[in-house]
Structure formats: structure tokens, C-alpha cells
Write an enzyme that holds these catalytic residues in place. Structure first.
Site, PDB file in Angstrom:
ATOM      1  N   ASP A 189      -0.567  -5.845   9.399  1.00 57.87           N
ATOM      2  CA  ASP A 189      -1.532  -4.803   9.071  1.00 57.87           C
ATOM      3  C   ASP A 189      -2.809  -5.506   8.619  1.00 57.87           C
ATOM      4  O   ASP A 189      -2.824  -6.131   7.550  1.00 57.87           O
ATOM      5  CB  ASP A 189      -0.977  -3.912   7.951  1.00 57.87           C
TER       6      ASP A 189
ATOM      7  N   LYS B  84     -13.010  -0.200   6.651  1.00 56.55           N
ATOM      8  CA  LYS B  84     -13.678  -0.972   5.595  1.00 56.55           C
ATOM      9  C   LYS B  84     -14.752  -1.895   6.166  1.00 56.55           C
ATOM     10  O   LYS B  84     -15.868  -1.916   5.690  1.00 56.55           O
ATOM     11  CB  LYS B  84     -12.661  -1.820   4.825  1.00 56.55           C
TER      12      LYS B  84
ATOM     13  N   ALA C 104      -6.290  -4.575   7.693  1.00 55.69           N
ATOM     14  CA  ALA C 104      -7.198  -3.461   7.415  1.00 55.69           C
ATOM     15  C   ALA C 104      -8.475  -3.912   6.711  1.00 55.69           C
ATOM     16  O   ALA C 104      -9.377  -3.099   6.503  1.00 55.69           O
ATOM     17  CB  ALA C 104      -6.483  -2.415   6.561  1.00 55.69           C
TER      18      ALA C 104
ATOM     19  N   TRP D  80       0.865  -1.189   0.000  1.00 55.99           N
ATOM     20  CA  TRP D  80       0.000   0.000   0.000  1.00 55.99           C
ATOM     21  C   TRP D  80       0.901   1.237   0.000  1.00 55.99           C
ATOM     22  O   TRP D  80       1.839   1.319   0.814  1.00 55.99           O
ATOM     23  CB  TRP D  80      -0.872  -0.051   1.267  1.00 55.99           C
TER      24      TRP D  80
HETATM   25  C1  LMR Z   1      -6.895   2.459  -0.310  1.00 60.00           C
HETATM   26  O1  LMR Z   1      -5.883   1.732  -0.336  1.00 60.00           O
HETATM   27  O2  LMR Z   1      -7.463   2.840  -1.339  1.00 60.00           O
HETATM   28  C2  LMR Z   1      -7.479   2.860   1.002  1.00 60.00           C
HETATM   29  O3  LMR Z   1      -6.786   2.272   2.045  1.00 60.00           O
HETATM   30  C3  LMR Z   1      -7.624   4.322   1.134  1.00 60.00           C
HETATM   31  C4  LMR Z   1      -6.328   5.005   1.396  1.00 60.00           C
HETATM   32  O4  LMR Z   1      -6.258   5.702   2.402  1.00 60.00           O
HETATM   33  O5  LMR Z   1      -5.398   4.873   0.604  1.00 60.00           O
END
Ligand code: LMR
Length: 394
Positions: free
Chosen positions: A208, A243, A210, A127
């Protein structure tokens, strides 16, 4: 003061929100930011959360401070959600944090306090906000290979080979489930192998989680985390309710520590809370209080789980439909991996230029690395979308 500043680069995911909103085309398709949407494109407040908010409004008679760790009932419920009902609460401590990012930063600040030069290994890719958050806390970054774009599979042998070179005390960040951005996840045997490796090499797992509940189910999605917790002396976790409770803007997350014993857990917790005090003092209450009410009430919890399951199953159906449409339109099995991936995302393997063409020519929005948010796939226009994707391939 500000004359020498250069503008900060826009966040690649969040920038898509503005671009999409400004696009006047009625048939535009939003596969960008990771927000769950229903068939009508709307992100609703979940039923149980709305009911919990009503109860909160009626019962709350003060807004005085709760303390640095936030809502302790929420923290306990979140630990049980992640670690399971058998969680060893004598060794685990948790602090409510402002969203998943806040939890990541809080854990990173704790890690920075453990040694002068901590190194955290991130999956490549990961991410996009992982790296800035870890760097902001002063951690060194290393990367381990994770994803084979050609096959859409995890490069597991390469991942293990890289982690074998990590030094004692290095931190390994692992996506608990629903890998973001790839959607390619470790299976149970692979989690076991990672667990053995981190124990053997003295590494600290940093999970993590999420997207719990978006992959294979609430319990199944915590399998890797729980395998680790059963074996490792210490680990840290950042979890998010953005989420699975759809409380995105309320900023609800939790930072958790599993220590060797209760004494060390208390000391680590005190350091984490002192880091919180220096960053934002106390976390926002509202969303976490609503989540706590849901998790502590049998009926609300059952309803939340049912709605979450509907969301998960819908994403699975969309994956299958999309993979089939891509197969029809491309006359190939190139995109079949989309159906076997889990969670909110898959990475299609397009170039940045192809992603840009999709946006400009077809009004299809996805992250520049060709990550798609599966929940945004248009159920009744799958072939049209697949055709647009195939049209930019060459
Ligand atoms: C994403 O990966 O789109 C979400 O976790 C929103 C973000 O904050 O990036």
C-alpha cells in the site's frame, strides 16, 4: 426494513473532521485526518494540478466512457512512478481506482477470486480502514507485530518471526513508505530481509503506497516496493494520489498487479476489472486525467515534484521543531523519535484518555491512538502545544 439496524460506529479518523469544525475555539489545533496543510492551515490545490485542470477543461470535448480500467495513460504513468522507469511492463497491469481505498478494495477482490480462503497479514497497528476493506472483500485477517510504542521503533525481529509462521500463498500487506499510523519505517536492509522471507515462504506482497514523496523523496519512498518487484514472481500494489497530488476529494488511485508472465497478468487483470464492474463499474475520470497530464508533461511534472518536495521538507522541519519543543517541555528524550520518523504521521504513545483530555481541555485534535498529522503542527506555537501534551501525561 430498517427498524432492526443499529447505528454503525463512526470512523474514528473521519469523525474528527466534524468535531474539529464544530469547535469554536480560535486556537484549536488539528492534528487529525491525514490531509496536508500549509503554514496557514490551508490545503491548496497544487500548482501543476490546477494548470492540468485548466488544460483538461479546454481540451476535453467528450465525457463518454473510458472503460473499466479508466485512463490508460494515467495507469502507465502510475506504474512507472511506483515501479520505476525500468518497470517490466510485460508482467504488470494496472487499473485506475476510486482513491487509495478503492484500489485496496479492488486488489482485495482480486485476491478473493484466487482461492476460497485467502489470508492477509496486516501490521499491528495499521491504518484503521485496512481491516474493514479487507474483510469486506471476504479476506481472513492475521496480524504481525510492527511497532514498539516505548521506543517508537519497528519491532522488526518480531515482525519477521510472525511472518515466518505464514502459510504458502498468504498475503502480506506492507506500507510502501510513511507507515500509517506510526511513521516508523523499514530501512533498506529490512526491506531486503522481508523480500527474502516472502520469496522463501511463497508469500504474496501487497504494498500500500499512499504517501509516495512524503517520506524520503519520490524515488527513495519506492525503494522497498522496487526491491520486492526485482525478486518476487508476483505482487500487488495499491497506490493513491490523494496526498502527493492533493486531489483528496477527486478520488484518484491505482490497483496494480505484477504477475509471473504476461498471460497470467492479463487473466488477473480481467478478474480485477470484472470485480470493478460489479462494485462501481468505472472509476471517476477528472482527477486521474489531471494527474496524467501532470505526469506526461515535463514542465508540469517538474513543478509538481518541486512543490511536493517543499511539502516533504516542511514536514521534516516540523518534526524536528516539535521534537525539540517536546524535549524542552518534558525535560526528557521520550519524544525524540518524532524527529527520526518519516511521512505524515507519528504516534505519540498517549492513552485514549490523554488524547481526550487534549481535545477537551486544550482544543488539540488527534486520532484516539495518539496519531498526529505532522503537517498540522502549528509552527509558531510548538512550545504551547508541547506543554499541553506534557500536562496530560500524568
Ligand atoms: C488518514 O489516515 O487520515 C487518511 O488516509 C484519511 C482517511 O481516509 O483515513
Amino acid at each position: 426494513m430498517f427498524e432492526d439496524l443499529k447505528p454503525a460506529p463512526a470512523d474514528k479518523i473521519l469523525a474528527l473532521i466534524g468535531l474539529y469544525r464544530a469547535d469554536p475555539r480560535p486556537d484549536k489545533v488539528d492534528l487529525g485526518v491525514g490531509v496536508y496543510k500549509g503554514r496557514d492551515g490551508k490545503t491548496v490545490v497544487m500548482r501543476a494540478v490546477r494548470e492540468a485542470e485548466k488544460r483538461l477543461l479546454q481540451a476535453q470535448d467528450t465525457k463518454t466512457y473510458l472503460g473499466l480500467a479508466g485512463d490508460t495513460g494515467f495507469n502507465t504513468a502510475m506504474v512507472k512512478l511506483a515501479f520505476g522507469l525500468g518497470a517490466d511492463m510485460t508482467r504488470i497491469r494496472a487499473a485506475q481506482a476510486p482513491g487509495g481505498s478503492g484500489a485496496l478494495r479492488l486488489v482485495a477482490e482480486l485476491l478473493k477470486r484466487t482461492r476460497s480462503d485467502p489470508t492477509v497479514w496486516l501490521s499491528d497497528p495499521t491504518w484503521p480502514n485496512h481491516m474493514p476493506v479487507m474483510r469486506a472483500a471476504g479476506l481472513q485477517i492475521r496480524e504481525y507485530p510492527y511497532f514498539d510504542a516505548a521506543s517508537g521503533a519497528v519491532r522488526f525481529d518480531d515482525m519477521l518471526a510472525a511472518l515466518r509462521t505464514a502459510s504458502d500463498g498468504d498475503v502480506v500487506m506492507l506500507h510502501g513508505c510513511c507507515h500509517n499510523p506510526t511513521g516508523a519505517n523499514l530501512d533498506a536492509a529490512q526491506w531486503q530481509a522481508v523480500t527474502d522471507l516472502v520469496v522463501e515462504r511463497g508469500l504474496l506482497p501487497f504494498v500500500d503506497i499512499a504517501y509516495q514523496g512524503f517520506g524520503d523523496g519520490l524515488e527513495a519512498d519506492a525503494l522497498g516496493l522496487r526491491l520486492l518487484a526485482a525478486k518476487v514472481p508476483e505482487m500487488v500494489v495499491a497506490s493513491s494520489c490523494s496526498k502527493n497530488f492533493a486531489v483528496y476529494r477527486d478520488r484518484v488511485g491505482a490497483a496494480m498487479i505484477l504477475a509471473k508472465d504476461g498471460g497470467q497478468a492479463d487473466v488477473a487483470m480481467s478478474q480485477m476489472l470484472s470485480a470493478a464492474r460489479a462494485m462501481y463499474s468505472m472509476p471517476p475520470d477528472h482527477g486521474a486525467a489531471a494527474v496524467r497530464i501532470v505526469l506526461e508533461d515535463d514542465a508540469l511534472r517538474a513543478d509538481w515534484e518541486a512543490e511536493l518536495e517543499e511539502m516533504r521538507l516542511r514536514m521534516l522541519r516540523l518534526r524536528v521543531q516539535f521534537a525539540e519543543a517536546l524535549r524542552r517541555q518534558s525535560n526528557s528524550d521520550r519524544f525524540d523519535f518524532v524527529a527520526s520518523h518519516r511521512g505524515m504521521f507519528s504516534r505519540l504513545g498517549l492513552t485514549e484518555a490523554q488524547v481526550e483530555r487534549l481535545r477537551v481541555e486544550h482544543g488539540v485534535y488527534m486520532v484516539g491512538d495518539s496519531r498526529i498529522n505532522v503537517a498540522g503542527l502549528p509552527e509558531d506555537r510548538m512550545d504551547e502545544l508541547a506543554k499541553a501534551i506534557v500536562s496530560v501525561l500524568d
